[in-house]
Motif scaffolding. Structure first.
Motif, PDB file in Angstrom:
ATOM      1  N   GLU A 114       0.850  -1.134   0.120  1.00 45.57           N
ATOM      2  CA  GLU A 114       0.151   0.001   0.048  1.00 45.57           C
ATOM      3  C   GLU A 114       0.888   1.379   0.224  1.00 45.57           C
ATOM      4  O   GLU A 114       0.712   2.270  -0.592  1.00 45.57           O
ATOM      5  CB  GLU A 114      -0.789   0.046   1.405  1.00 45.57           C
ATOM      6  CG  GLU A 114      -2.008  -1.093   1.037  1.00 45.57           C
ATOM      7  CD  GLU A 114      -3.008  -1.254   2.268  1.00 45.57           C
ATOM      8  OE1 GLU A 114      -2.658  -0.578   3.172  1.00 45.57           O
ATOM      9  OE2 GLU A 114      -4.070  -1.926   2.137  1.00 45.57           O
ATOM     10  N   SER A 115       2.056   1.250   0.789  1.00 43.81           N
ATOM     11  CA  SER A 115       3.065   2.498   0.687  1.00 43.81           C
ATOM     12  C   SER A 115       3.396   2.501  -0.652  1.00 43.81           C
ATOM     13  O   SER A 115       3.631   3.714  -1.008  1.00 43.81           O
ATOM     14  CB  SER A 115       3.844   2.353   2.016  1.00 43.81           C
ATOM     15  OG  SER A 115       5.000   3.176   1.696  1.00 43.81           O
ATOM     16  N   LEU A 116       3.989   1.611  -1.204  1.00 39.28           N
ATOM     17  CA  LEU A 116       4.485   1.607  -2.720  1.00 39.28           C
ATOM     18  C   LEU A 116       3.732   2.156  -3.657  1.00 39.28           C
ATOM     19  O   LEU A 116       3.734   2.908  -4.456  1.00 39.28           O
ATOM     20  CB  LEU A 116       5.121   0.157  -3.236  1.00 39.28           C
ATOM     21  CG  LEU A 116       6.377  -0.160  -2.281  1.00 39.28           C
ATOM     22  CD1 LEU A 116       7.168  -1.530  -2.467  1.00 39.28           C
ATOM     23  CD2 LEU A 116       7.576   0.666  -2.671  1.00 39.28           C
ATOM     24  N   ALA A 117       2.487   1.708  -3.497  1.00 36.63           N
ATOM     25  CA  ALA A 117       1.253   2.099  -4.519  1.00 36.63           C
ATOM     26  C   ALA A 117       1.009   3.329  -4.265  1.00 36.63           C
ATOM     27  O   ALA A 117       1.124   4.277  -5.363  1.00 36.63           O
ATOM     28  CB  ALA A 117      -0.029   1.165  -4.151  1.00 36.63           C
ATOM     29  N   GLN A 118       1.107   4.083  -3.174  1.00 31.10           N
ATOM     30  CA  GLN A 118       0.675   5.452  -2.839  1.00 31.10           C
ATOM     31  C   GLN A 118       1.785   6.394  -3.473  1.00 31.10           C
ATOM     32  O   GLN A 118       1.671   7.299  -4.233  1.00 31.10           O
ATOM     33  CB  GLN A 118       0.464   5.584  -1.590  1.00 31.10           C
ATOM     34  CG  GLN A 118      -0.911   5.053  -0.908  1.00 31.10           C
ATOM     35  CD  GLN A 118      -1.094   5.001   0.468  1.00 31.10           C
ATOM     36  OE1 GLN A 118      -0.054   5.785   1.304  1.00 31.10           O
ATOM     37  NE2 GLN A 118      -2.203   4.696   1.179  1.00 31.10           N
ATOM     38  N   ASN A 119       3.027   5.711  -3.165  1.00 31.60           N
ATOM     39  CA  ASN A 119       4.288   6.567  -3.698  1.00 31.60           C
ATOM     40  C   ASN A 119       4.234   6.502  -5.234  1.00 31.60           C
ATOM     41  O   ASN A 119       4.569   7.460  -5.846  1.00 31.60           O
ATOM     42  CB  ASN A 119       5.777   6.053  -3.169  1.00 31.60           C
ATOM     43  CG  ASN A 119       5.639   6.078  -1.731  1.00 31.60           C
ATOM     44  OD1 ASN A 119       5.264   7.122  -1.371  1.00 31.60           O
ATOM     45  ND2 ASN A 119       6.452   5.477  -1.058  1.00 31.60           N
ATOM     46  N   LEU A 120       3.712   5.469  -5.831  1.00 30.39           N
ATOM     47  CA  LEU A 120       3.878   5.480  -7.332  1.00 30.39           C
ATOM     48  C   LEU A 120       2.764   6.231  -7.991  1.00 30.39           C
ATOM     49  O   LEU A 120       3.001   6.888  -9.044  1.00 30.39           O
ATOM     50  CB  LEU A 120       3.594   3.941  -7.923  1.00 30.39           C
ATOM     51  CG  LEU A 120       4.594   3.063  -7.545  1.00 30.39           C
ATOM     52  CD1 LEU A 120       4.383   1.589  -8.213  1.00 30.39           C
ATOM     53  CD2 LEU A 120       6.154   3.755  -8.252  1.00 30.39           C
ATOM     54  N   SER A 121       1.607   6.382  -7.189  1.00 32.55           N
ATOM     55  CA  SER A 121       0.604   7.389  -7.719  1.00 32.55           C
ATOM     56  C   SER A 121       1.008   8.624  -7.586  1.00 32.55           C
ATOM     57  O   SER A 121       0.742   9.660  -8.359  1.00 32.55           O
ATOM     58  CB  SER A 121      -0.622   6.972  -6.798  1.00 32.55           C
ATOM     59  OG  SER A 121      -1.149   5.679  -7.247  1.00 32.55           O
TER      60      SER A 121
END
Length: 571
Positions: free
Chosen positions: A298-305
């Motif tokens: 979830e942390s990585l996905a938010q950073n990518l967004s």
């Protein structure tokens, strides 16, 4: 102006709805090269079990050589590095390759190069970094490598063997490797899927087809034959995936599981995965696909967004600058239009390498000419190119290889490095090649239309039959129809920026049935048409999710037409 080309001139005359639908579907299949019943059956009822390495052009001897070398590395506890590219196809193929080797017991690490510091593909600096960090005896490249003759030689001098998994066009001089696993029929992730199956004694499995669908769509691979099967079942796998990174990315993108199609993958998920490689470091994208930790995903996905939003802003700024540069070529001192060059080349020191490919693509969309965008550096510059049908951009660039440091790519997209001092020489040579290769016909946009139908034929039954031909994409485009002398009942400009045009059309004056049609970016036509006028329209059929159950109300349907072009009907 667009040139309308109707692929099949057969008119649908049957008054029986079911017979008309059957005739239309037959035309659609024929337009996609499917004429024999066996081909049609395979298209409509594909199976993963039918996929073989022979069908996609993979060499079993090369696969065998790769397997032997990998098993030797596992037996001797050698370190293996999977050296990926930094785009969706690169990190997806790298994920599959790394996971299968890890599960086989290999001592394996992934490595993603930095776009700015190391550049595309296998580089000497990248090899040095890999050697320093992991000291491997075997490197497996994925989504690059076929053009790395010198770099592979450098690795071998350091005592490192190389296996290449790649789908890019082969150069005249191939690197000397342990195995070259190559075909142009698939994306690199598709090849990695076959490679992983081969390592697992060629067992067929839907496992990882979600990643194959992701990369195939993102890399704009034609959805024909094997690729259509991979994406069809890959999307099914996507909609029930257990991969935590994909689930987190869907959540961040606002997509519900079970609603994943080609559009969601290509326009909402893939750009987020690509964003890190464009602006920061694509290792985070690979970590997202591999992680088994939900919080980490979830942390990585938010950073990518967040990175993707920054990428969108940078793209807007760079494209605006490039557009102004190109527009200067249209206008003379007396402000009259002159012919645009047949090939567009723009360069600037402010351009970021991560978005120049996207800018080139937008310039092609705007002017329908091959486009090259160069991020100028002090000594060396990086470039991305996009092309149009009929102009092989990578071969054109390779014909200027004496001016280049390196080059790679496909007929429709390529990238290269050049000494900044040589840009003007390259521009002059490439424009001459384009001038000799591109005539007026090739520079005219062609709108391919499957067939002409009466608008009354647009029914929920036809729409359901068309959906059986999914997934749609490159090589299997959404069925496109033309209907002539359609009456305009209502017309209005819509959208926050007032750029879109919406029609309400009456298919048959005898009946009180209506259907909406939307033309994105067509608001300039508003002054051209009038109410109660007859128009010819080219369109695709889609569901209207904004106004459910409003159109064709007496049929209980929610269809609308997505317009591709409009003309006033002849008298």
């Amino acid at each position: 102006m667009k040139k309308w080309v109707i692929l099949n001139s057969l008119k649908i005359n049957s008054i029986v709805s079911s017979k008309a639908i059957k005739d239309i579907i037959h035309i659609l299949l024929e337009n996609r090269g499917l004429k024999k019943q066996k081909e049609i059956n395979e298209f409509l009822s594909p199976s993963v079990e039918s996929l073989t390495i022979e069908k996609v052009g993979l060499n079993e001897k090369e696969l065998h050589n790769a397997k032997v070398r990998i098993l030797k590395a596992i037996e001797n506890n050698e370190t293996i590095v999977v050296y990926t590219d930094y785009d969706v196809d690169g990190v997806s193929s790298g994920t599959i390759a790394w996971e299968v080797l890890y599960h086989l017991g290999a001592k394996v690490m992934p490595y993603v190069p930095h776009r700015i510091e190391e550049g595309y593909g296998l580089s000497n600096i990248g090899i040095d970094n890999v050697k320093k960090q992991f000291n491997p005896s075997l490197i497996i490249t994925v989504d690059h490598g076929v053009s790395a003759y010198a770099q592979v030689g450098y690795a071998k001098k350091l005592g490192v063997d190389v296996i290449i998994i790649d789908h890019h066009t082969l150069p005249s001089k191939l690197p000397e490797v342990e195995a070259l696993i190559h075909t142009v029929s698939l994306c690199a992730t598709g090849i990695a899927w076959f490679f992983a199956n081969y390592l697992k004694s060629n067992k067929k499995s839907a496992e990882n087809l979600d990643l194959v669908a992701l990369a195939t769509i993102a890399d704009l691979i034609p959805l024909t034959h094997t690729n259509r099967i991979l994406v069809k079942y890959g999307l099914e796998q996507f909609n029930k995936t257990k991969r935590l990174g994909l689930l987190a990315l869907m959540k961040t993108s606002g997509i519900k599981e079970g609603n994943i199609g080609v559009y969601e993958v290509g326009h909402m998920l893939a750009p987020r995965i690509n964003a890190s490689g464009r602006l920061t470091h694509a290792l985070d994208s690979l970590r997202l696909l591999c992680t088994k930790d939900k919080a980490r995903a979830e942390s990585l996905a938010q950073n990518l967004s967040l990175t993707n939003r920054n990428r969108q802003l940078l793209l807007q700024e760079t494209y605006a600058h490039a557009l102004e540069t190109v527009k200067k070529e249209f206008i003379t001192d007396n402000k009259s239009l002159r012919q645009l060059n047949k090939l567009i080349i723009v360069s600037h020191t402010s351009y970021n390498q991560g978005v120049i490919g996207l800018v080139a693509g937008k310039l092609v969309d705007e002017y329908y000419r091959p486009a090259i965008v160069i991020a100028e550096g002090e000594k060396y510059s990086k470039a991305s190119a996009r092309s149009i049908a009929g102009f092989n951009i990578v071969e054109a660039i390779r014909s200027c290889s004496e001016l280049l440091v390196n080059v790679g790519g496909h007929p429709m997209a390529a990238g290269f490095t050049i000494e900044t001092s040589k840009i003007l020489f390259l521009e002059k040579k490439l424009k001459k090649i384009a001038e000799n290769s591109l005539d007026g016909e090739k520079l005219q946009r062609v709108l391919k239309i499957d067939c002409e139908i009466n608008l009354e034929r647009v029914t929920p039954e036809l729409y359901r039959a068309i959906k059986e031909l999914e997934p749609f994409g490159m090589g299997n485009s959404v069925p496109t129809f033309v209907s002539k002398k359609v009456k305009v009942v209502k017309m209005r400009i819509i959208g926050k920026d007032k750029k879109h045009l919406k029609f309400t059309l009456q298919p048959n004056p005898k009946f009180h049935q209506y259907i909406d049609a939307i033309g994105f970016g067509m608001s300039s036509f508003f002054e051209t048409f009038s109410f109660d006028q007859n128009i010819d329209i080219v369109y695709t059929i889609e569901e209207d999710h904004w106004n459910m159950n409003r159109n064709w109300s007496n049929l209980g349907s929610s269809l609308q037409l997505k317009l591709k072009d409009v003309n006033i009907s002849e008298s």
